[in-house]
Design a protein around this motif. Structure first.
Motif, PDB file in Angstrom:
ATOM      1  N   SER A  35      41.733  33.757  23.596  1.00 30.09           N
ATOM      2  CA  SER A  35      42.284  35.116  23.621  1.00 30.09           C
ATOM      3  C   SER A  35      42.369  35.686  22.211  1.00 30.09           C
ATOM      4  CB  SER A  35      43.685  35.103  24.262  1.00 30.09           C
ATOM      5  OG  SER A  35      43.649  34.546  25.560  1.00 30.09           O
TER       6      SER A  35
ATOM      7  N   SER B 227      50.779  44.196  31.529  1.00 33.46           N
ATOM      8  CA  SER B 227      49.783  45.263  31.674  1.00 33.46           C
ATOM      9  C   SER B 227      50.456  46.612  31.882  1.00 33.46           C
ATOM     10  CB  SER B 227      48.839  44.959  32.842  1.00 33.46           C
ATOM     11  OG  SER B 227      48.107  43.785  32.604  1.00 33.46           O
TER      12      SER B 227
ATOM     13  N   SER C 237      49.273  40.053  28.401  1.00 35.59           N
ATOM     14  CA  SER C 237      48.554  40.484  29.610  1.00 35.59           C
ATOM     15  C   SER C 237      47.303  39.643  29.842  1.00 35.59           C
ATOM     16  CB  SER C 237      48.182  41.967  29.505  1.00 35.59           C
ATOM     17  OG  SER C 237      47.211  42.181  28.500  1.00 35.59           O
ATOM     18  N   ILE C 238      46.577  39.326  28.772  1.00 34.34           N
ATOM     19  CA  ILE C 238      45.361  38.518  28.894  1.00 34.34           C
ATOM     20  C   ILE C 238      45.697  37.039  29.059  1.00 34.34           C
ATOM     21  CG2 ILE C 238      43.232  37.799  27.747  1.00 34.34           C
ATOM     22  CD1 ILE C 238      43.233  40.666  28.765  1.00 34.34           C
TER      23      ILE C 238
ATOM     24  N   ASP D  75      36.655  41.955  33.435  1.00 34.45           N
ATOM     25  CA  ASP D  75      37.377  41.039  34.334  1.00 34.45           C
ATOM     26  C   ASP D  75      36.480  39.895  34.801  1.00 34.45           C
ATOM     27  OD1 ASP D  75      39.744  42.405  34.172  1.00 34.45           O
ATOM     28  OD2 ASP D  75      39.415  43.594  35.983  1.00 34.45           O
TER      29      ASP D  75
ATOM     30  N   ILE E 150      35.818  37.417  31.889  1.00 34.14           N
ATOM     31  CA  ILE E 150      37.008  36.601  31.635  1.00 34.14           C
ATOM     32  C   ILE E 150      37.082  35.456  32.637  1.00 34.14           C
ATOM     33  CG2 ILE E 150      39.537  36.599  31.834  1.00 34.14           C
ATOM     34  CD1 ILE E 150      39.542  39.338  30.506  1.00 34.14           C
TER      35      ILE E 150
ATOM     36  N   ASN F 203      49.975  43.030  24.696  1.00 37.96           N
ATOM     37  CA  ASN F 203      48.563  42.986  25.045  1.00 37.96           C
ATOM     38  C   ASN F 203      48.073  41.543  25.154  1.00 37.96           C
ATOM     39  OD1 ASN F 203      46.041  43.963  25.668  1.00 37.96           O
ATOM     40  ND2 ASN F 203      45.607  44.772  23.651  1.00 37.96           N
TER      41      ASN F 203
ATOM     42  N   SER G 186      51.613  38.779  33.926  1.00 45.91           N
ATOM     43  CA  SER G 186      50.442  39.558  33.563  1.00 45.91           C
ATOM     44  C   SER G 186      50.586  41.002  34.042  1.00 45.91           C
ATOM     45  CB  SER G 186      49.176  38.934  34.172  1.00 45.91           C
ATOM     46  OG  SER G 186      48.044  39.715  33.890  1.00 45.91           O
TER      47      SER G 186
ATOM     48  N   GLU H 186      36.528  31.582  31.518  1.00 52.16           N
ATOM     49  CA  GLU H 186      37.697  30.719  31.730  1.00 52.16           C
ATOM     50  C   GLU H 186      37.334  29.540  32.616  1.00 52.16           C
ATOM     51  OE1 GLU H 186      40.780  28.893  33.861  1.00 52.16           O
ATOM     52  OE2 GLU H 186      39.515  30.392  34.842  1.00 52.16           O
TER      53      GLU H 186
ATOM     54  N   LEU I 270      47.024  36.339  32.513  1.00 52.07           N
ATOM     55  CA  LEU I 270      45.953  36.484  33.504  1.00 52.07           C
ATOM     56  C   LEU I 270      45.057  35.251  33.495  1.00 52.07           C
ATOM     57  CD1 LEU I 270      44.396  38.166  35.589  1.00 52.07           C
ATOM     58  CD2 LEU I 270      43.137  39.212  33.685  1.00 52.07           C
ATOM     59  N   LEU I 271      44.723  34.760  32.294  1.00 51.39           N
ATOM     60  CA  LEU I 271      43.897  33.551  32.185  1.00 51.39           C
ATOM     61  C   LEU I 271      44.615  32.339  32.763  1.00 51.39           C
ATOM     62  CD1 LEU I 271      42.418  34.107  28.621  1.00 51.39           C
ATOM     63  CD2 LEU I 271      41.086  33.874  30.719  1.00 51.39           C
TER      64      LEU I 271
ATOM     65  N   PHE J 204      36.186  45.173  24.807  1.00 53.31           N
ATOM     66  CA  PHE J 204      37.589  45.590  24.856  1.00 53.31           C
ATOM     67  C   PHE J 204      37.790  46.944  24.178  1.00 53.31           C
ATOM     68  CE2 PHE J 204      40.925  42.218  25.874  1.00 53.31           C
ATOM     69  CZ  PHE J 204      40.151  41.665  26.872  1.00 53.31           C
TER      70      PHE J 204
END
Length: 283
Positions: free
Chosen positions: A179, A10, A220-221, A159, A162, A217, A6, A166, A224-225, A71
């Protein structure tokens, strides 16, 4: 590994935007195409059956719509902040917003708040500020204060949302579809913006750049999730490491590949960042 991926993805987003500026490619067009291909990447990654009806009925759908709107809206606010207040102000405002999901995790999920962790978080915030500012720039938050404030709270809400969605609504195998839905909503809003601005004629370079940015992109999400879904770190710890990691890697990338200069203040920030990561991860 998910957290590391992630951070890398990013950082690559910042690198791609830097290259867009260097090659004079229209950023807005790339952003809209990026959201479409980020959505497509998510749909391809998702292993289950996909129907519009089932997606709309998913418990996380309206949250994804909200995030999709945020976003692309916050990106425009970031651009406006960069133009009116400077890049350093935009960077500090967006990265310092990490305090919002940290407080949320501690307050809502009763995550640990030991002295060592608190010191680590405070050092992380200090490191983000010191590493982001440039010696030639003047940080003046009083000038056009509205956009930095919106950017700060908007980035923090993204953030936090998310993490909440999640944890509460998204099953582990549903992360790619969740996502993809976020990016789909952002893409639709982006197309509407292009229509209003009359910039629908996409250049080949913008199209290719959008594909590359979209894949990065999404990564990155997605990563992170996946990191948030893991039990190794609390969210307050993870967001701290994520934001500090992105700032550090972006700074070193700018130094190595774009010949950007680091001031003594920036180097102090990097050292403090390393100390903060050690303190937070060892709690």
């Amino acid at each position: 590994m998910y957290l590391l991926c992630s951070i890398v993805c990013s950082t690559l987003i910042f690198v791609i935007f830097k290259l867009l500026q260097a090659y004079n490619i229209k950023t807005l067009q790339v952003i809209v195409i990026n959201y479409f291909f980020a959505c497509i990447t998510g749909l391809i990654t998702y292993g289950g059956n996909i129907t519009v009806n089932n997606t709309i009925k998913s418990p996380w759908f309206y949250g994804a719509v909200f995030l999709g709107f945020l976003f692309i809206s916050i990106f425009f606010v970031m651009a406006k902040t960069s133009q009116q207040n400077g890049v350093s102000v935009a960077s500090v405002a967006s990265k310092m917003s990490v305090i919002i999901p940290i407080i949320f995790g501690i307050y809502v999920y009763h995550e640990s708040t030991g002295l060592q962790k608190i010191i680590g978080i405070l050092l992380a915030l200090t490191a983000v500020y010191l590493t982001s500012i440039k010696s030639a720039s003047k940080i003046d938050f009083k000038k056009n204060l509205l956009f930095p404030i919106i950017l700060f709270f908007g980035s923090g809400i993204i953030d936090t949302s998310i993490k909440y969605l999640e944890t509460t609504y998204v099953p582990e195998n549903g992360i790619p579809l969740f996502s993809a839905t976020i990016f789909c909503i952002a893409a639709i809003i982006g197309v509407c913006t292009l229509v209003i601005k009359k910039e629908l004629l996409i250049t080949p370079r913008a199209f290719v750049s959008g594909i590359i940015l979209g894949i990065v992109n999404f990564g990155s999400i997605f990563f992170l999730l996946k990191a948030l879904d893991h039990e190794l770190f609390e969210s307050s710890t993870l967001f701290t490491i994520n934001h500090v990691g992105v700032v550090m890697l972006s700074t070193f990338t700018g130094l190595l590949f774009f010949k950007e200069n680091l001031s003594k203040t920036n180097w102090i920030g990097i050292v403090i960042a390393v100390i903060s990561i050690i303190l937070v991860t060892l709690t």
